[in-house]
Design a protein around this motif. Structure first.
Motif, PDB file in Angstrom:
ATOM      1  N   HIS A 237       0.986  -1.205  -0.033  1.00 10.86           N
ATOM      2  CA  HIS A 237      -0.071   0.041   0.127  1.00 10.86           C
ATOM      3  C   HIS A 237       1.001   1.120   0.000  1.00 10.86           C
ATOM      4  O   HIS A 237       2.009   1.429   0.741  1.00 10.86           O
ATOM      5  CB  HIS A 237      -0.841   0.075   1.160  1.00 10.86           C
ATOM      6  N   VAL A 238       0.600   2.360  -0.841  1.00  9.64           N
ATOM      7  CA  VAL A 238       1.320   3.581  -0.902  1.00  9.64           C
ATOM      8  C   VAL A 238       0.297   4.344   0.043  1.00  9.64           C
ATOM      9  O   VAL A 238      -0.881   4.724  -0.645  1.00  9.64           O
ATOM     10  CB  VAL A 238       1.526   3.979  -2.245  1.00  9.64           C
ATOM     11  N   GLY A 239       0.736   4.879   1.053  1.00 15.03           N
ATOM     12  CA  GLY A 239      -0.253   5.764   1.978  1.00 15.03           C
ATOM     13  C   GLY A 239      -0.002   7.086   1.802  1.00 15.03           C
ATOM     14  O   GLY A 239      -0.881   8.023   2.233  1.00 15.03           O
ATOM     15  N   GLY A 240       1.072   7.566   1.433  1.00 16.67           N
ATOM     16  CA  GLY A 240       1.385   9.026   1.190  1.00 16.67           C
ATOM     17  C   GLY A 240       2.708   9.264   0.685  1.00 16.67           C
ATOM     18  O   GLY A 240       3.540   8.444   0.581  1.00 16.67           O
ATOM     19  N   LEU A 241       2.940  10.403  -0.025  1.00 17.34           N
ATOM     20  CA  LEU A 241       4.060  10.852  -0.861  1.00 17.34           C
ATOM     21  C   LEU A 241       4.088  12.512  -0.705  1.00 17.34           C
ATOM     22  O   LEU A 241       3.238  13.044  -0.420  1.00 17.34           O
ATOM     23  CB  LEU A 241       3.829  10.554  -2.213  1.00 17.34           C
ATOM     24  N   ALA A 242       5.471  12.753  -0.139  1.00 17.55           N
ATOM     25  CA  ALA A 242       5.764  14.186   0.140  1.00 17.55           C
ATOM     26  C   ALA A 242       7.088  14.386  -0.506  1.00 17.55           C
ATOM     27  O   ALA A 242       7.945  13.735  -0.370  1.00 17.55           O
ATOM     28  CB  ALA A 242       5.545  14.531   1.717  1.00 17.55           C
ATOM     29  N   VAL A 243       7.614  15.747  -0.738  1.00 16.56           N
ATOM     30  CA  VAL A 243       8.774  16.022  -1.117  1.00 16.56           C
ATOM     31  C   VAL A 243       9.168  17.137  -0.036  1.00 16.56           C
ATOM     32  O   VAL A 243       8.310  18.157   0.229  1.00 16.56           O
ATOM     33  CB  VAL A 243       8.601  16.333  -2.761  1.00 16.56           C
ATOM     34  N   ASP A 244      10.416  17.147   0.334  1.00 15.36           N
ATOM     35  CA  ASP A 244      10.769  18.262   0.957  1.00 15.36           C
ATOM     36  C   ASP A 244      11.570  19.581   0.306  1.00 15.36           C
ATOM     37  O   ASP A 244      11.684  19.238  -0.982  1.00 15.36           O
ATOM     38  CB  ASP A 244      11.791  17.772   2.497  1.00 15.36           C
ATOM     39  N   GLY A 245      12.179  20.490   0.865  1.00 16.10           N
ATOM     40  CA  GLY A 245      12.727  21.518   0.166  1.00 16.10           C
ATOM     41  C   GLY A 245      13.913  21.080  -0.527  1.00 16.10           C
ATOM     42  O   GLY A 245      14.326  22.125  -1.200  1.00 16.10           O
ATOM     43  N   GLU A 246      14.641  20.161  -0.155  1.00 15.84           N
ATOM     44  CA  GLU A 246      15.715  19.693  -0.788  1.00 15.84           C
ATOM     45  C   GLU A 246      15.487  18.746  -1.998  1.00 15.84           C
ATOM     46  O   GLU A 246      16.434  18.343  -2.697  1.00 15.84           O
ATOM     47  CB  GLU A 246      16.857  18.936   0.208  1.00 15.84           C
ATOM     48  N   GLY A 247      14.339  18.463  -2.227  1.00 14.91           N
ATOM     49  CA  GLY A 247      13.904  17.620  -3.458  1.00 14.91           C
ATOM     50  C   GLY A 247      13.790  16.308  -2.910  1.00 14.91           C
ATOM     51  O   GLY A 247      13.800  15.396  -3.963  1.00 14.91           O
ATOM     52  N   ASN A 248      14.089  15.868  -1.937  1.00 17.74           N
ATOM     53  CA  ASN A 248      13.972  14.238  -1.300  1.00 17.74           C
ATOM     54  C   ASN A 248      12.759  14.050  -1.324  1.00 17.74           C
ATOM     55  O   ASN A 248      11.716  14.861  -0.920  1.00 17.74           O
ATOM     56  CB  ASN A 248      14.811  14.070  -0.043  1.00 17.74           C
ATOM     57  N   ALA A 249      12.079  12.804  -1.634  1.00 18.93           N
ATOM     58  CA  ALA A 249      10.924  12.231  -1.730  1.00 18.93           C
ATOM     59  C   ALA A 249      10.594  11.357  -0.346  1.00 18.93           C
ATOM     60  O   ALA A 249      11.607  10.681  -0.327  1.00 18.93           O
ATOM     61  CB  ALA A 249      10.663  11.353  -3.041  1.00 18.93           C
ATOM     62  N   TRP A 250       9.481  11.540   0.460  1.00 19.53           N
ATOM     63  CA  TRP A 250       9.031  10.678   1.569  1.00 19.53           C
ATOM     64  C   TRP A 250       8.140   9.918   0.921  1.00 19.53           C
ATOM     65  O   TRP A 250       7.101  10.441   0.722  1.00 19.53           O
ATOM     66  CB  TRP A 250       8.994  11.586   2.568  1.00 19.53           C
ATOM     67  N   LEU A 251       8.105   8.814   1.521  1.00 21.62           N
ATOM     68  CA  LEU A 251       7.297   7.683   0.951  1.00 21.62           C
ATOM     69  C   LEU A 251       6.635   7.147   2.121  1.00 21.62           C
ATOM     70  O   LEU A 251       7.638   6.424   2.899  1.00 21.62           O
ATOM     71  CB  LEU A 251       7.794   6.933  -0.203  1.00 21.62           C
ATOM     72  N   GLY A 252       5.421   6.758   2.517  1.00 23.09           N
ATOM     73  CA  GLY A 252       4.906   5.839   3.316  1.00 23.09           C
ATOM     74  C   GLY A 252       3.715   4.955   3.002  1.00 23.09           C
ATOM     75  O   GLY A 252       3.112   5.293   1.984  1.00 23.09           O
ATOM     76  N   GLY A 253       3.781   3.882   3.664  1.00 27.08           N
ATOM     77  CA  GLY A 253       2.840   2.815   3.310  1.00 27.08           C
ATOM     78  C   GLY A 253       3.070   1.717   4.117  1.00 27.08           C
ATOM     79  O   GLY A 253       3.689   1.615   5.147  1.00 27.08           O
ATOM     80  N   VAL A 254       2.735   0.257   3.372  1.00 29.36           N
ATOM     81  CA  VAL A 254       2.901  -1.093   3.844  1.00 29.36           C
ATOM     82  C   VAL A 254       3.625  -1.698   2.888  1.00 29.36           C
ATOM     83  O   VAL A 254       3.095  -1.543   1.679  1.00 29.36           O
ATOM     84  CB  VAL A 254       1.438  -1.570   3.908  1.00 29.36           C
ATOM     85  N   SER A 255       4.755  -2.447   3.132  1.00 33.81           N
ATOM     86  CA  SER A 255       5.554  -3.227   2.395  1.00 33.81           C
ATOM     87  C   SER A 255       5.307  -4.708   2.527  1.00 33.81           C
ATOM     88  O   SER A 255       5.101  -5.219   3.697  1.00 33.81           O
ATOM     89  CB  SER A 255       6.910  -2.748   2.450  1.00 33.81           C
ATOM     90  N   PRO A 256       5.518  -5.254   1.391  1.00 30.64           N
ATOM     91  CA  PRO A 256       5.424  -6.825   1.312  1.00 30.64           C
ATOM     92  C   PRO A 256       6.865  -7.359   1.655  1.00 30.64           C
ATOM     93  O   PRO A 256       7.207  -8.740   1.521  1.00 30.64           O
ATOM     94  CB  PRO A 256       4.653  -7.300   0.051  1.00 30.64           C
ATOM     95  N   GLY A 257       7.872  -6.431   1.408  1.00 31.27           N
ATOM     96  CA  GLY A 257       9.197  -6.780   1.517  1.00 31.27           C
ATOM     97  C   GLY A 257      10.012  -6.245   0.118  1.00 31.27           C
ATOM     98  O   GLY A 257      10.394  -6.962  -0.643  1.00 31.27           O
ATOM     99  N   PHE A 258       9.594  -4.917  -0.009  1.00 31.05           N
ATOM    100  CA  PHE A 258      10.069  -4.479  -1.452  1.00 31.05           C
ATOM    101  C   PHE A 258      11.827  -4.424  -1.307  1.00 31.05           C
ATOM    102  O   PHE A 258      12.401  -4.111  -0.183  1.00 31.05           O
ATOM    103  CB  PHE A 258       9.514  -2.827  -1.728  1.00 31.05           C
ATOM    104  N   ALA A 259      12.298  -4.385  -2.738  1.00 30.19           N
ATOM    105  CA  ALA A 259      13.907  -4.476  -2.724  1.00 30.19           C
ATOM    106  C   ALA A 259      14.341  -3.445  -3.962  1.00 30.19           C
ATOM    107  O   ALA A 259      13.612  -3.578  -4.837  1.00 30.19           O
ATOM    108  CB  ALA A 259      14.351  -5.715  -2.938  1.00 30.19           C
TER     109      ALA A 259
END
Length: 429
Positions: A95-117
């Motif tokens: 599940h992808v629960g949220g996506l944000a980007v900070d002032g430096e252009g880094n992406a923050w991603l939250g959710g539920v993982s089955p074990g992504f690689a």
């Protein structure tokens, strides 16, 4: 997959600049945000081989679990890069629960993982928060240990390089500053503030007294660091001020916390049934959007609906009611721009009453005046299949990015339910 602009033809505000399809085949719609340089970042899950124009993304043909997509487009819609993360488990939840980007252009991603690689870097199974570089490389991964289900529903940058994460949970969970517990069998809401390194600053949880539920669906942080959370509750709940009580199955709420997580104020739409799905903040304004049925009063004016329809309720920074609108459409996404104007997106079944004229059912994007809610422009888009708006964002030049999905019919026996395909739209100022 197709989506067509059914608004008035010609140049003008809200005219479609470009659209990009995302053939995902998953049941969830993509999330999109605008980076400080105007680029558009996208995160989604996908279940079929995928090529966005930069080559085929990794795909595990054996696993039945969704894969994770993170991509970056220029403001002109040109793909800069796309990364696919494969699942290591076979049928675990993703599940992808949220996506944000900070002032430096880094992406923050939250959710539920089955074990992504992603190469040697992994996102372990369970609820997670990850930070990615401007090029999409996984830099930091944070998990929240505990028992019971936890769902991430939204992320927002806090203006200092960190983020605020909201959602709901059951059981016990360690958010980094001590174990929090939800009453047995109940769903409770949470908010967690994390710094730029992903370390917890503070966390707050809210549970209904006796029987009920609390769910946090949206979050926004103002220029002073004030944290705003919206969602729904049932029963009675105290967010830090007077106890809120409802006899409905769910009633929308919004609350404000200080930058340190202290309660400032909390409000609900008493008497109605529904959920607040979206939040946006502007100069001395807190915009709350969602869907409701029944009746609520705002500044003494009734808003009624015999079936679910959309609403926007607006408060000032101190929680005082300013104005509200309700209309025959859903409200699933909100955003503000540098001028403080409000942009909203959702879907409708025809007869859209936001000022866009009589148009067929489909997706809409509208811009409202922040002081009274008057419609500045409305755009409507149709598709042969039902549409869902997931997120909307406005860049520094006033361009609007909307992300959502279209339902897709697949042959009987498809191993995953309710398949959808995503899309991006860019509208001119």
């Amino acid at each position: 997959m197709s989506i067509r602009d059914r608004s008035a033809a010609g140049e003008g505000e809200g005219v479609l600049a470009w659209t990009r399809p995302l053939v995902l085949g998953d049941s969830e719609a993509p999330h999109a945000v605008v980076a400080p340089d105007g680029d558009v970042l996208v995160a989604a899950t996908y279940r079929e081989p995928l090529d966005l124009g930069g080559g085929s993304l990794p795909f595990n043909h054996v696993s039945r679990a969704p894969h994770l997509l993170v991509a970056r487009f220029s403001s002109e819609g040109t793909l800069r890069w796309a990364h696919g993360l494969t699942p290591e488990a076979d049928s675990a939840r993703a599940h992808v629960g949220g996506l944000a980007v900070d002032g430096e252009g880094n992406a923050w991603l939250g959710g539920v993982s089955p074990g992504f690689a992603q190469g040697a870097v992994k996102i372990p199974p369970g609820a997670f928060l990850a930070r990615l570089s401007p090029q999409g490389a996984l830099e930091r991964v944070r998990n929240f240990d505990g028992t019971g289900a936890l769902t991430v529903n939204a992320l927002a940058p806090d203006g200092t390089g960190g983020v605020v994460l909201v959602g709901d949970f059951q059981g016990q969970r360690d958010f980094g500053d001590g174990v929090r517990e939800s009453p047995q069998g109940q769903r409770s809401a949470f908010a967690v503030s994390l710094d730029a390194s992903g370390q917890t600053r503070w966390s707050r949880t809210w549970a209904a007294e006796n029987e009920g539920l609390v769910t946090a669906r949206a979050v926004a942080v103002d220029v002073f660091g004030g944290v705003h959370v919206a969602g729904a509750y049932a029963g009675s709940v105290c967010f830090g001020g007077p106890t809120l009580v409802t006899v409905r199955q769910r009633t929308p709420f919004v609350l404000k916390l200080s930058s340190d997580g202290e309660h400032a104020w909390s409000r609900d739409l008493r008497g109605t049934e529904g959920t607040a799905n979206a939040l946006a903040v502007g100069p001395d304004r807190v915009f709350v959007g969602g869907n409701f049925s029944g009746r609520f009063y705002f500044r003494g004016k009734p808003h009624s609906s015999s079936g679910y329809q959309g609403f926007v309720a607006v408060f000032d920074a101190q929680g005082k009611e300013r104005w509200a609108r309700s209309f025959a459409a859903t409200t699933t996404a909100l955003a503000t721009d540098d001028a403080g104007q409000l942009t909203l997106a959702g879907s409708h079944d025809g007869g859209l009453d936001l000022g866009g004229g009589d148009v067929p059912a489909g997706l809409y994007v509208a811009r409202l005046h922040p002081e009274d809610g008057a419609s500045l422009w409305v755009r409507s888009f149709t598709s042969p299949s039902p549409t869902l708006a997931r997120t909307v964002a406005v860049d520094s030049s006033g361009y609007t990015v909307a992300a959502g999905a279209l339902a897709r019919a697949l042959p009987e026996g498809t191993p995953y339910p309710r398949p959808r395909d995503g899309f991006l739209l860019l509208l001119r100022p």
